[in-house]
Design a protein around this motif. Sequence first.
Motif, PDB file in Angstrom:
ATOM      1  N   ASP A 113       0.739  -1.008  -0.100  1.00 37.68           N
ATOM      2  CA  ASP A 113      -0.129  -0.019   0.024  1.00 37.68           C
ATOM      3  C   ASP A 113       0.872   1.278   0.064  1.00 37.68           C
ATOM      4  O   ASP A 113       2.012   1.208   0.534  1.00 37.68           O
ATOM      5  CB  ASP A 113      -0.826   0.058   1.251  1.00 37.68           C
ATOM      6  N   ILE A 114       0.249   2.523  -0.618  1.00 39.14           N
ATOM      7  CA  ILE A 114       1.009   3.652  -0.662  1.00 39.14           C
ATOM      8  C   ILE A 114       1.409   4.090   0.504  1.00 39.14           C
ATOM      9  O   ILE A 114       2.209   4.958   0.913  1.00 39.14           O
ATOM     10  CB  ILE A 114       0.217   4.711  -1.375  1.00 39.14           C
ATOM     11  N   ASP A 115       0.720   3.713   1.917  1.00 38.53           N
ATOM     12  CA  ASP A 115       1.110   4.239   3.177  1.00 38.53           C
ATOM     13  C   ASP A 115       1.941   3.118   3.931  1.00 38.53           C
ATOM     14  O   ASP A 115       2.194   3.317   5.037  1.00 38.53           O
ATOM     15  CB  ASP A 115      -0.404   4.361   4.058  1.00 38.53           C
ATOM     16  N   ASP A 116       2.692   2.377   3.120  1.00 39.14           N
ATOM     17  CA  ASP A 116       3.632   1.257   3.686  1.00 39.14           C
ATOM     18  C   ASP A 116       4.894   2.002   3.716  1.00 39.14           C
ATOM     19  O   ASP A 116       5.707   2.172   2.779  1.00 39.14           O
ATOM     20  CB  ASP A 116       3.605  -0.013   2.955  1.00 39.14           C
ATOM     21  N   GLU A 117       5.272   2.622   5.014  1.00 38.95           N
ATOM     22  CA  GLU A 117       6.581   3.296   5.136  1.00 38.95           C
ATOM     23  C   GLU A 117       7.791   2.504   4.789  1.00 38.95           C
ATOM     24  O   GLU A 117       8.897   3.170   4.274  1.00 38.95           O
ATOM     25  CB  GLU A 117       6.772   4.109   6.516  1.00 38.95           C
ATOM     26  N   GLN A 118       7.875   1.422   5.175  1.00 43.01           N
ATOM     27  CA  GLN A 118       9.053   0.447   4.940  1.00 43.01           C
ATOM     28  C   GLN A 118       9.176   0.385   3.427  1.00 43.01           C
ATOM     29  O   GLN A 118      10.477   0.222   2.994  1.00 43.01           O
ATOM     30  CB  GLN A 118       9.008  -0.691   5.450  1.00 43.01           C
ATOM     31  N   SER A 119       8.289   0.052   2.598  1.00 41.41           N
ATOM     32  CA  SER A 119       8.377  -0.291   1.322  1.00 41.41           C
ATOM     33  C   SER A 119       8.903   1.152   0.777  1.00 41.41           C
ATOM     34  O   SER A 119       9.509   1.011  -0.445  1.00 41.41           O
ATOM     35  CB  SER A 119       7.213  -0.770   0.675  1.00 41.41           C
ATOM     36  N   ALA A 120       8.479   2.096   1.134  1.00 39.78           N
ATOM     37  CA  ALA A 120       8.788   3.591   0.516  1.00 39.78           C
ATOM     38  C   ALA A 120      10.397   3.661   0.839  1.00 39.78           C
ATOM     39  O   ALA A 120      11.149   4.153   0.044  1.00 39.78           O
ATOM     40  CB  ALA A 120       8.213   4.692   1.062  1.00 39.78           C
ATOM     41  N   ARG A 121      10.704   3.330   1.875  1.00 44.32           N
ATOM     42  CA  ARG A 121      12.215   3.326   2.286  1.00 44.32           C
ATOM     43  C   ARG A 121      12.965   2.525   1.098  1.00 44.32           C
ATOM     44  O   ARG A 121      14.019   2.940   0.640  1.00 44.32           O
ATOM     45  CB  ARG A 121      12.501   3.078   3.723  1.00 44.32           C
ATOM     46  N   ALA A 122      12.471   1.259   0.970  1.00 43.67           N
ATOM     47  CA  ALA A 122      13.262   0.532  -0.061  1.00 43.67           C
ATOM     48  C   ALA A 122      13.198   0.993  -1.289  1.00 43.67           C
ATOM     49  O   ALA A 122      14.192   1.047  -2.158  1.00 43.67           O
ATOM     50  CB  ALA A 122      12.451  -1.053   0.094  1.00 43.67           C
ATOM     51  N   ALA A 123      12.177   1.733  -1.855  1.00 42.04           N
ATOM     52  CA  ALA A 123      12.078   2.296  -3.203  1.00 42.04           C
ATOM     53  C   ALA A 123      12.969   3.401  -3.138  1.00 42.04           C
ATOM     54  O   ALA A 123      13.704   3.596  -4.179  1.00 42.04           O
ATOM     55  CB  ALA A 123      10.519   2.831  -3.319  1.00 42.04           C
ATOM     56  N   LEU A 124      13.113   4.364  -1.969  1.00 39.15           N
ATOM     57  CA  LEU A 124      14.162   5.357  -2.298  1.00 39.15           C
ATOM     58  C   LEU A 124      15.579   4.871  -2.262  1.00 39.15           C
ATOM     59  O   LEU A 124      16.282   5.447  -3.028  1.00 39.15           O
ATOM     60  CB  LEU A 124      13.991   6.031  -0.655  1.00 39.15           C
ATOM     61  N   ALA A 125      15.921   3.616  -1.712  1.00 35.34           N
ATOM     62  CA  ALA A 125      17.307   3.126  -1.696  1.00 35.34           C
ATOM     63  C   ALA A 125      17.523   2.553  -2.911  1.00 35.34           C
ATOM     64  O   ALA A 125      18.640   2.725  -3.757  1.00 35.34           O
ATOM     65  CB  ALA A 125      17.461   2.133  -0.700  1.00 35.34           C
ATOM     66  N   LEU A 126      16.410   1.848  -3.502  1.00 34.93           N
ATOM     67  CA  LEU A 126      16.520   1.165  -5.010  1.00 34.93           C
ATOM     68  C   LEU A 126      16.631   2.282  -6.025  1.00 34.93           C
ATOM     69  O   LEU A 126      17.383   2.332  -7.010  1.00 34.93           O
ATOM     70  CB  LEU A 126      15.467   0.414  -5.098  1.00 34.93           C
ATOM     71  N   SER A 127      15.945   3.402  -5.950  1.00 37.57           N
ATOM     72  CA  SER A 127      16.016   4.781  -6.824  1.00 37.57           C
ATOM     73  C   SER A 127      17.484   5.113  -6.840  1.00 37.57           C
ATOM     74  O   SER A 127      17.925   5.670  -7.849  1.00 37.57           O
ATOM     75  CB  SER A 127      15.099   5.680  -6.481  1.00 37.57           C
ATOM     76  N   MET A 128      18.118   5.263  -5.666  1.00 36.74           N
ATOM     77  CA  MET A 128      19.293   5.721  -5.773  1.00 36.74           C
ATOM     78  C   MET A 128      20.354   4.874  -6.177  1.00 36.74           C
ATOM     79  O   MET A 128      21.344   5.146  -6.857  1.00 36.74           O
ATOM     80  CB  MET A 128      19.937   6.318  -4.116  1.00 36.74           C
ATOM     81  N   PHE A 129      20.187   3.451  -6.032  1.00 35.08           N
ATOM     82  CA  PHE A 129      21.060   2.584  -6.445  1.00 35.08           C
ATOM     83  C   PHE A 129      21.182   2.611  -7.809  1.00 35.08           C
ATOM     84  O   PHE A 129      22.057   2.495  -8.672  1.00 35.08           O
ATOM     85  CB  PHE A 129      20.742   1.185  -5.905  1.00 35.08           C
ATOM     86  N   TYR A 130      20.042   2.562  -8.380  1.00 34.60           N
ATOM     87  CA  TYR A 130      20.110   2.360  -9.959  1.00 34.60           C
ATOM     88  C   TYR A 130      20.494   3.728 -10.623  1.00 34.60           C
ATOM     89  O   TYR A 130      20.745   3.922 -11.527  1.00 34.60           O
ATOM     90  CB  TYR A 130      18.427   2.180 -10.233  1.00 34.60           C
ATOM     91  N   GLY A 131      20.076   4.847  -9.943  1.00 32.28           N
ATOM     92  CA  GLY A 131      20.374   6.276 -10.358  1.00 32.28           C
ATOM     93  C   GLY A 131      21.703   6.462 -10.371  1.00 32.28           C
ATOM     94  O   GLY A 131      22.472   7.052 -11.405  1.00 32.28           O
ATOM     95  N   HIS A 132      22.702   5.793  -9.412  1.00 34.68           N
ATOM     96  CA  HIS A 132      24.123   5.786  -9.548  1.00 34.68           C
ATOM     97  C   HIS A 132      24.560   5.057 -10.661  1.00 34.68           C
ATOM     98  O   HIS A 132      25.561   5.349 -11.256  1.00 34.68           O
ATOM     99  CB  HIS A 132      24.661   5.131  -8.292  1.00 34.68           C
ATOM    100  N   MET A 133      23.813   4.022 -11.188  1.00 32.30           N
ATOM    101  CA  MET A 133      24.258   3.203 -12.382  1.00 32.30           C
ATOM    102  C   MET A 133      23.708   3.935 -13.530  1.00 32.30           C
ATOM    103  O   MET A 133      23.861   3.463 -14.675  1.00 32.30           O
ATOM    104  CB  MET A 133      23.301   1.916 -12.391  1.00 32.30           C
ATOM    105  N   ALA A 134      23.101   4.767 -13.536  1.00 30.12           N
ATOM    106  CA  ALA A 134      22.272   5.840 -14.606  1.00 30.12           C
ATOM    107  C   ALA A 134      21.262   4.792 -15.214  1.00 30.12           C
ATOM    108  O   ALA A 134      21.080   5.089 -16.477  1.00 30.12           O
ATOM    109  CB  ALA A 134      23.565   6.013 -15.706  1.00 30.12           C
ATOM    110  N   ALA A 135      20.830   3.993 -14.478  1.00 27.81           N
ATOM    111  CA  ALA A 135      19.825   3.083 -15.074  1.00 27.81           C
ATOM    112  C   ALA A 135      18.381   3.540 -14.671  1.00 27.81           C
ATOM    113  O   ALA A 135      17.552   3.258 -13.963  1.00 27.81           O
ATOM    114  CB  ALA A 135      19.781   1.677 -14.552  1.00 27.81           C
TER     115      ALA A 135
END
Length: 513
Positions: A113-135
């Motif tokens: 669900d959109i109000d799941d804070e922990q999945s949001a934290r995972a999304a943040l970390a993955l966005s940075m991870f892939y962003g560093h890769m330029a993916a």
Amino acid sequence: MDPIDQLDNRAREWTLNRTGTDPTPEIEAAISAARGIDLARLHMAHAAAVQSHNPLKAADDGVAAAAIFVRHGMLSDAAAASALAAGMAEIGGDWPRSIEHAVAAMVQLTDSDIDDEQSARAALALSMFYGHMAAFELAMPFARRAVDTAMHLGTSRPESAVFNAGYVSLEALHAGVADDAQRIEWRATVDDAIALLHKSDDTITSQLVATSLEAEAHLLDGNDDAAAVVLAGSEELIDDVGPLFRPWVLFVRACVARRSNELAAAEALLTEALPGLEATADDHCLVRALAERALVRELAGDLTGALADTRTRAELVRRWQVDRIEQFAQLVATQAELRRDGTRLRQQAGELVRAATEDPLTGLFSRRWLTRRIVELETLDRGGAVLLVDIDHFKLVNDTYGHGVGDKVLAAIGDVLQASFRDGDVVRYGGEEFLVSLLVDPLTAQSIAERARMAIAHAAFDDIVPDLRLTISIGVAAGPMGRVRELIDAADDALYVAKQSGRNRVVAADPLT
């Protein structure tokens, strides 16, 4: 608030803003006596406290926490811990582990669900991870999810909750890999992140990251004066900004200073920022910073320094494009298969492999691939030519028939160009422009270009729009391939002449000798 949440909050404030006292000793003491979920939560707090100076230790904490969360069936929490471990291992230089943990996070991250804070934290970390890769095609859905959750929850820590998303979105836009729809969507993510940060608790860090994001957005739009206005009056706050944000804040201020012709200030800011950018393992921003300093030094007359930065940047790009992205994609595919998560992750891995070489719309080589190819061409001791091709009045096609038809036209034009330049590298250069490199003499290059022009002029696109006819203009530049960057610039100038002199023609620049 329970004692573990208090420690976690203190750890994040310590890392982000250097406020309060270092809670690491207290957390380590609590870890020695904790069990179960409390132990996992303490590992996450410890990771938050040490990530800025010991990322590999923070990665270990994330792995330990994820294992506990999995045993208790808390997959969103496990995803957040695994994604944290991926980012920290990447920053610490342990590529195999970072890739393994990123795949684990994707496996664990379900459609919460959109109000799941922990999945949001995972999304943040993955966005940075892939962003560093330029993916960025993979990074941006995670960034958007994080912003949407922050907007929904009204998070109390917006600098950590949405800055990453806004930052990744800006890097994606700077990379120039987005189509029209993506540019609108990604820019909306930037604007939403800025708005959330401005509504924050008014910490020094949130003030500076908000104004810096806003300034970079203005620079991206070409509005240099607005960027300078946004940053005015905040110089005295820089020394108090959190260490994770400081290098990037300095970089943004340097970009604004250079555009205001404050070259000495810009170089000093960049020189201070570069070590911090390198420490974060964010090669995309590091490449931009080196390019910016090279330009500053060139404008100041320091050609030796400018050349050194340019060489360093080229090597970074080569390492980034060849070693990291392709190795990452292959290992993601392997890990996905091992975890039997099958179709979804293998499809994402395949998309990333193609993203390193292929433009998704036309099937031609991508601009990302061109970055690597330029490095290879510069090593050749022979002549050749570069052609820049532009579809005439393409905007009229989009305005008249819509972007869907425009995309079909681009793909069809790409097919004709690929057939016309069988012995060359055909690249989707951006928008309605294509770049072709040929290892031929100047006259042959012009002859091939003329045949391509005629092929487009005589092509029928009735299957897209009845009676649709199109033309192209081509700029040609020939010379030593070791000077391929100069050839690209010369071909661009020749293309401009072709467009200004009536379109539907080939114009050749004077050969480089």
